[in-house]
Design a protein around this motif. Structure first.
Motif, PDB file in Angstrom:
ATOM      1  N   HIS A 165     -12.412  -6.322 -27.394  1.00 37.63           N
ATOM      2  CA  HIS A 165     -12.808  -5.265 -26.355  1.00 37.63           C
ATOM      3  C   HIS A 165     -13.364  -5.816 -25.111  1.00 37.63           C
ATOM      4  N   GLU A 169     -15.692  -4.641 -21.380  1.00 36.43           N
ATOM      5  CA  GLU A 169     -16.614  -3.858 -20.845  1.00 36.43           C
ATOM      6  C   GLU A 169     -17.079  -4.217 -19.417  1.00 36.43           C
ATOM      7  N   LEU A 177     -23.093   0.684 -25.282  1.00 38.21           N
ATOM      8  CA  LEU A 177     -22.139   0.013 -25.659  1.00 38.21           C
ATOM      9  C   LEU A 177     -21.994  -0.354 -27.238  1.00 38.21           C
TER      10      LEU A 177
END
Length: 234
Positions: A149, A151, A164
């Motif tokens: 992932h 971010e 998050l």
């Protein structure tokens, strides 16, 4: 007393000055900006005023090169009493373009460490800055495939990390953050009961610096190189 990492399942990495060089380019840009405005003020005064302008603009512009360029343009207008030439404004814009086009210079051992850790842990990238610029740097770095992932956060405070981790269904006690900034990558994680490892970079933006009082009593580890992660998390 040692810190136990045996329950860690997910490792988050900061990007700028943790995986690749970044702040060095800002210092170089500030020096160029000082030369451009040398007829109006001393280099030290220009640095001080530019920093004040950047901090004042953070709520509006956020972080990254584009925000930095806008602050430089505003500062040039103010320091020159709005007499700065179009040529100088163009030169400031070109400083920003050069920064955005810098090659991505990975720090020592980055790919080796990510390759090693990705076999055992889920890795995520948690950085802040301009979305397009960070996506561009990540693509150029060749590191994308190591992360489950990615971010790009508007800021790195406790609430940002909590959101998050909640979004990714990660228990803070099973999360480890690795980064170069005590203010952005370490203390917020410690405060939400996650783990953090500090990897200092030789250049730190003044806004990211913290006092000894702020770190007093906080439990985290400091290492000199990302390569040490392989031993700590073996």
């Amino acid at each position: 007393m040692g810190i136990d990492y045996q329950h860690i399942k997910v490792i988050g990495f900061d990007a700028d000055d943790t995986l690749w060089v970044n702040e060095t380019y800002f210092r170089e840009a500030e020096a160029e900006f000082g030369k451009l405005l040398s007829e109006y003020e001393t280099p030290n005064k220009i640095d001080q005023e530019l920093f004040k302008k950047e901090i004042a603009n953070l709520p509006l512009y956020g972080y990254g090169v584009k925000a930095f360029v806008l602050s430089m343009v505003e500062m040039a207008l103010e320091l020159s009493n709005y007499d700065v030439s179009n040529k100088t404004i163009e030169a400031i814009l070109n400083i920003g373009k050069e920064m955005l086009n810098k090659p991505v210079e990975l720090l020592d051992g980055v790919e080796d460490v990510l390759h090693h850790l990705s076999k055992k842990y889920r890795l995520i990238l948690a950085t802040k800055g301009d979305l397009l610029d960070q996506e561009r740097k990540l693509e150029r770095s060749g590191l994308t495939d190591y992360f489950h992932h990615i971010e790009v956060l508007s800021d790195k405070q406790e609430i940002n990390y909590s959101r998050l981790l909640n979004h990714l269904d990660i228990n803070p006690s099973e999360f480890l953050m690795v980064g170069n900034s005590l203010k952005s990558d370490i203390l917020p994680l410690v405060n939400i009961k996650a783990h953090a490892i500090h990897v200092p970079f030789h250049t730190t933006w003044a806004h990211e610096q913290v006092s000894e009082k702020e770190t007093n009593g906080k439990v985290y580890r400091t290492i000199s190189s990302l390569r040490e992660l392989k031993r700590l998390l073996n």
